[in-house]
Design a protein around this motif. Structure first.
Motif, PDB file in Angstrom:
ATOM      1  N   SER A 162       0.834  -1.194   0.000  1.00  0.00           N
ATOM      2  CA  SER A 162       0.000   0.000   0.000  1.00  0.00           C
ATOM      3  C   SER A 162       0.873   1.250   0.000  1.00  0.00           C
ATOM      4  O   SER A 162       1.992   1.252   0.527  1.00  0.00           O
ATOM      5  CB  SER A 162      -0.889  -0.002   1.248  1.00  0.00           C
ATOM      6  N   LEU A 176      -8.111  -0.659   4.319  1.00  0.00           N
ATOM      7  CA  LEU A 176      -7.519  -0.300   5.610  1.00  0.00           C
ATOM      8  C   LEU A 176      -7.820   1.141   5.984  1.00  0.00           C
ATOM      9  O   LEU A 176      -7.740   1.514   7.155  1.00  0.00           O
ATOM     10  CB  LEU A 176      -6.000  -0.518   5.582  1.00  0.00           C
ATOM     11  N   SER A 226      -7.880  -2.162  11.360  1.00  0.00           N
ATOM     12  CA  SER A 226      -6.881  -3.135  10.925  1.00  0.00           C
ATOM     13  C   SER A 226      -7.107  -4.505  11.559  1.00  0.00           C
ATOM     14  O   SER A 226      -6.920  -5.541  10.907  1.00  0.00           O
ATOM     15  CB  SER A 226      -5.473  -2.627  11.257  1.00  0.00           C
ATOM     16  N   LEU A 238      -9.712  -6.347   9.622  1.00  0.00           N
ATOM     17  CA  LEU A 238      -9.233  -6.839   8.328  1.00  0.00           C
ATOM     18  C   LEU A 238      -8.294  -8.027   8.509  1.00  0.00           C
ATOM     19  O   LEU A 238      -8.343  -8.985   7.737  1.00  0.00           O
ATOM     20  CB  LEU A 238      -8.535  -5.716   7.563  1.00  0.00           C
TER      21      LEU A 238
END
Length: 521
Positions: free
Chosen positions: A73, A449, A454, A457
């Motif tokens: 990311s 995210l 977090s 996830l």
């Protein structure tokens, strides 16, 4: 662009980043001969910047070069940049680390050339030191009488040439300084959160004010609008609710903006109370009270945006190239049937129409007519408008055009939206490109995210991939829209997509895994 790293290796020289020394052979950064502890990834990042000093490197290029992966990311890169800047700031307390390792809005990052140098420059070939004797000192020279007017004219020409040369040099220097200053400006991430309205007049103009603030912030190059990274941004209309599109779900941002709009005794004026908040602490960073002229809301809103830019020490926003009136904006946001006749398709109106059509319109002929019209009107579609037009083509099942528009935004767009990644992944699946399908699926998870905790996830990733696990994060999204039509069409997309995800990953699981031609069942 200067490749300091290669040059330093060739010359067996060290590189100085202001007061810090980097040895390219030992890959050690030091301050006053004391080694600075850097993680290997930070060293690789620093070395990459040293190969292109003064030239912005796009985030995608940096990630591919340093991490050698498409699954990283941009947030990981942002954190690593922050870490490297912290190191620079710690050991160079009198300097500004953001002006050494610079963020160039919409372009990437680079090391400032004025902060980088070699420990010893290679000597240039010296000029011949042989003394040149004056003509009068040379033997055998016989002087002739000189015309004094010729001397005067020559001196005037010489002085004029020198003055013009100096003026050109100054002009060139100022131009390069302006360009350099533009590169030295760090970008601020801003979340437009909510706009509360007190009084009938304020409620009447709330949608118009929201739309204008949003569009002006989209067009301002020095703020990264966090709203655009929320999946719900492309599901929320600009309506009479307090929240800006995407605001309900965004979890991270540098600053959060709240506005309270209140009636004044004079009908033609509103009061706007601005509160800029630090999201982590909830403390007020900046506040102000401004007057909004209902007959010229665009200019009044621009003054608010200029004040915000001034607080961030950013360049003042320029007035937009487009102009709209309140009635036109209100009509486009009213939910009534949109007709293109009599509407000037500028950036503002085109984006508003595209949003409304993408969310509400079911007439395919009307959708096609608009996409043809807007792509004829603009030689180069702005990023925001391009994404909305791409979504319309996706809605029309024109998958190839949708793919081109959703994946090829201009200006190195910073928009990372999980819903857009999902649509691109869905297109890849429909076109039989399973590698791209999986890649964009993973990118959508990473982008989530920004809106999903977090830990949630990670818990979801610990479970096998299936239709239900694919749908899980999307169920937590909070939407401003209450229209069953909008909710139904996007629920259908997610259901169809996650069904495909479940089927594809179950097939992958059944396939033997091959390493060097060995089958592992």
């Amino acid at each position: 662009m200067q490749d300091y790293l290669s040059s330093a290796k060739d010359q067996q020289a060290s590189i100085y980043i202001e007061g810090l020394e980097f040895n390219p052979n030992t890959r050690v950064l030091s301050c006053d001969e004391q080694v600075i502890d850097l993680e290997p990834r930070s060293i690789e990042l620093l070395e990459l910047f040293l190969t292109s000093v003064g030239e912005p490197l796009a985030a995608e290029h940096i990630i591919e070069s340093v991490w050698q992966s498409n699954f990283i990311s941009k947030n990981v890169l942002t954190n690593r940049i922050s870490t490297l800047r912290s190191v620079l700031q710690k050991h160079l307390p009198d300097s500004d680390a953001t002006k050494i390792l610079v963020t160039y809005p919409r372009k990437g990052y680079f090391l400032n050339p004025s902060s980088v140098s070699f420990s010893a420059s290679s000597p240039d070939t010296e000029a011949d030191d042989t003394a040149i004797e004056s003509p009068t000192s040379q033997k055998g020279f016989s002087s002739n009488p000189v015309n004094p007017w010729l001397v005067v004219v020559s001196l005037v020409l010489l002085i004029s040439t020198a003055v013009m040369g100096y003026m050109l040099w100054q002009s060139s220097t100022r131009a390069s300084e302006v360009e350099r200053d533009q590169r030295l400006i760090p970008k601020v991430e801003l979340l437009l959160n909510r706009l509360d309205a007190i009084g009938d007049n304020s409620r009447k103009y709330r949608k118009v004010v929201k739309a204008l603030i949003l569009q002006q912030q989209i067009e301002y190059a020095y703020t990264d609008l966090a709203n655009q990274d929320a999946p719900s941004y492309f599901l929320d209309p600009i309506d009479s609710s307090p929240f800006f599109p995407g605001a309900k779900n965004m979890r991270t941002s540098d600053y959060l903006l709240n506005i309270q709009l209140k009636d004044q005794e004079v009908d033609k004026r509103l009061v706007a109370k601005i509160s800029l908040i630090y999201p982590n602490s909830g403390k007020l960073a900046f506040g102000g009270v401004y007057s909004i002229d209902v007959n010229n809301i665009s200019s009044s809103v621009m003054e608010v945006n200029r004040e915000l830019a001034n607080y961030f020490a950013l360049p003042a926003p320029l007035s937009p190239e487009w102009s709209v009136d309140n009635t036109e904006v209100s009509e486009l946001l009213s939910g009534k049937t949109i007709t293109f006749d009599g509407i000037e398709l500028n950036t503002m109106t085109s984006t508003l129409i595209a949003r409304q059509l993408a969310l509400f319109e079911t007439d395919q002929k009307k959708l096609i007519a608009f996409t043809n019209l807007v792509q004829t009107r603009f030689k180069l579609l702005p990023d925001e408008l391009k994404l909305w037009v791409g979504i319309i083509h996706f809605k029309l099942r024109d998958l190839q055009t949708a793919k081109e528009l959703l994946t090829n935004t201009s200006g190195n767009s910073t928009i990372e939206n999980a819903l857009v990644y999902m649509m691109v992944s869905h297109i890849a699946y429909k076109q039989g490109n399973m590698e791209k399908f999986r890649l964009n699926y993973m990118e959508s998870l990473v982008a989530l995210l920004r809106v999903v905790p977090s830990e949630d996830l990670f818990a979801r990733l610990s479970k096998p991939e299936s239709k239900s696990t694919c749908l899980q994060p999307w169920k937590s999204l909070k939407l401003s829209v209450k229209e069953p039509l909008i909710i139904k069409q996007w629920e259908k997309l997610m259901l169809n997509y996650c069904t495909a995800v479940g089927q594809q990953f179950s097939k992958d699981k059944e396939k033997p895994f091959k390493i060097n031609n060995l089958n592992i069942n």
